[in-house]
Design an enzyme around this catalytic site. Structure first.
Site, short mmCIF file in Angstrom:
data_model
loop_
_atom_site.label_atom_id
_atom_site.label_comp_id
_atom_site.label_asym_id
_atom_site.label_seq_id
_atom_site.Cartn_x
_atom_site.Cartn_y
_atom_site.Cartn_z
CE LYS A 1 -36.95 19.49 -4.13
NZ LYS A 1 -35.68 20.04 -4.71
CD GLN B 1 -34.93 14.13 -9.46
OE1 GLN B 1 -33.80 14.07 -9.91
NE2 GLN B 1 -35.19 13.96 -8.18
CE LYS C 1 -34.25 10.22 -8.43
NZ LYS C 1 -32.91 10.76 -8.12
CE LYS D 1 -30.49 15.84 -11.35
NZ LYS D 1 -30.82 14.79 -10.38
N GLY E 1 -29.30 20.26 -5.04
CA GLY E 1 -27.95 19.92 -5.48
C GLY E 1 -27.91 18.63 -6.27
CG ASP E 2 -27.22 15.59 -9.44
OD1 ASP E 2 -28.09 14.83 -9.02
OD2 ASP E 2 -26.37 15.22 -10.28
CB THR F 1 -28.96 10.50 -1.22
OG1 THR F 1 -29.57 11.76 -1.49
CG2 THR F 1 -29.07 9.62 -2.45
CG ASN G 1 -24.26 14.53 -0.04
OD1 ASN G 1 -25.20 14.09 -0.70
ND2 ASN G 1 -24.37 15.03 1.15
CB SER H 1 -35.67 17.75 -1.34
OG SER H 1 -34.28 17.90 -1.51
#
Ligand code: GLU
Length: 449
Positions: free
Chosen positions: A90, A111, A114, A126, A165-166, A210, A241, A381
């Site tokens: 993810k 990630q 996290k 990622k 997204g990123d 976030t 964002n 998410s």
């Protein structure tokens, strides 16, 4: 430092010298977990550290797309499926010209920890492409996204790998990618992507998550010091964002965001970017223009614009870098210390160079690490994935309540884990240790591979 840890870091430094961001992330995480490795000599026998810094899979592919004038362009796309011990991979997808394997690997590596820290069943991954979305038309973005997904679709799925997204990838891009996935597979599997539009399975609060999560985490830190978030001033970098979510929540909480920044400078708004709905929503308008330009804000609201500068050094209570990696170097860290601010919450992934991080720490700045502070995004998410698989829609209140619970839990786990290893109140080490511990245990239980 533990000798096994040291040898793995030294080896990574020479082996990955062409991927400095990845080396930086490896060094930061592994040096933090040294006290845990001391307690687990069995990890060296199974080469756990080298396994944990080696992606399970790194996919790279060609992405060809046509511009509006009929010319073709070729980019490279990536998906790094770093560690799947805790669940499906993810993590987001980033479209930016500076994307190369070192950036994707560092993001995927971060990630993993996290995601582990959220306590939710997800592995880390990622992806991205060295594509520049700035100034592209909507049709060009759509063609790029379709081509990107045509190459990627066979490697992902709701139980395999779930991108989101990123930087450079928001709701619009996710929509185009999902449409192409559905077309290619001929199946309704909307749990394959998160950050979707509400009309086809997106979650309420995901766009804000976030930023909101970062503010909830900050609130826990302030509570620890007996301080109130109300009336606090915050310097934020970035205007996407994430910065938008911070401003929105700051407005609810009575805090004041006085700076935002873009690639060409920053703006200082003494009344606060978070002082009205109009200002907060202006961030969305600027983003939608697709020009990656911040000066419009100062022109529109008549506030000061500082060209080619970053907000580090402004007199505020709290710093929240929310733009990109390594935006705070040693020089910036010195300015932050000089400004007299006490709190530094990393919001973008790895915004601080290791040198700068060390400097801030030595000068008693309270640091919230990005893998904890920004985990609310991926947390929501996972709620989106749950809603999709259960064919349910949660209310904004339900999502927000869960988000608050997740952020409090991340904070508490980090504090407790640092204490467990005799490190006192160290949120950086606590987050690394807690995330690492969880992945290491799952890897140990699943056998060597
Ligand atoms: N790109 C975001 C991050 O850095 C979100 C990832 C996700 O929602 O999967 O965590």
């Amino acid at each position: 430092m533990n000798p096994y840890v040291k040898s793995v870091i030294d080896n990574a430094k020479s082996k990955f010298r062409n991927e400095p961001e990845f080396v930086q992330a490896v060094e930061e995480v592994l040096s933090s977990v040294s006290p845990l490795i001391d307690k687990h000599p069995e990890y060296e026998k199974v080469d756990l550290l080298n396994r944990i810094i080696t992606p399970e899979r790194m996919i790279s592919f060609r992405v060809v797309w046509m511009d509006d004038a009929g010319n073709y362009h070729t980019n490279t796309g990536y998906r790094c499926q770093f560690n799947g011990a805790l669940g499906p991979y993810k993590g987001g997808i980033r479209f930016q010209p500076n994307v190369y394997p070192g950036v994707i690997k560092f993001l995927a590596f971060e990630q993993c920890f996290k995601n582990a820290l959220t306590g939710l069943p997800i592995g880390g991954g990622k992806g991205g492409a060295d594509f520049n979305p700035v100034g592209k038309s909507d049709a060009e973005i759509m063609r790029f996204c379709q081509s990107f997904m045509t190459a990627l679709y066979k490697y992902i799925g709701p139980e395999v790998d779930v991108p989101a997204g990123d930087l450079g990838v928001g709701g619009r891009e996710i929509g185009y990618m999902f449409g192409q996935y559905r077309r290619l597979k001929g199946v309704w599997e909307n749990g394959v992507l998160t950050g979707k539009g509400l009309s086809y399975g997106g979650s309420l609060i995901r766009p804000e998550a976030t930023g909101y999560g970062a503010m909830y985490y900050l609130n826990e830190v302030l509570k620890h010091y007996g301080e109130n978030i109300k009336g606090k001033t915050i310097a934020v970098s970035g205007y996407g964002n994430v910065a938008w979510g911070i401003c929105k929540k700051a407005m609810h909480m009575g805090a004041k965001v006085v700076t935002i920044s873009g690639p060409e400078g920053y703006v200082y708004d003494p009344e606060g970017v978070s002082s009205s709905e109009e200002k907060v929503n202006y961030l969305l308008k600027m983003r939608a223009r697709g020009l990656d330009r911040i000066k419009d804000y100062s022109d529109n609201f008549g506030v000061k614009f500082f060209p080619n500068a970053k907000p580090w050094g402004e007199k505020v209570d709290i710093y929240m870098p929310a733009a990109t990696q390594n935006e705070v170097d040693l020089e910036s860290a010195k300015k932050i210390v000089q400004s007299g601010a006490k709190y530094y919450m990393e919001v973008s992934n790895m915004p601080t160079t290791n040198e700068a991080l060390e400097y801030l720490k030595q000068h008693n700045i309270i640091i919230g690490p990005s893998k904890a502070v920004n985990a609310g995004g991926v947390g929501v998410s996972v709620m989106e994935m749950s809603q999709n698989s259960q064919k349910l829609v949660w209310t904004a209140e339900e999502v927000d309540t869960q988000l608050q619970r997740i952020m409090k839990n991340i904070y508490k786990t980090s504090v407790e884990t640092a204490q467990e290893y005799g490190l006192g109140y160290d949120l950086v080490a606590g987050a690394n240790l807690a995330g690492f511990k969880k992945i290491a245990q799952a890897m140990m239980e699943q056998g060597v591979f």
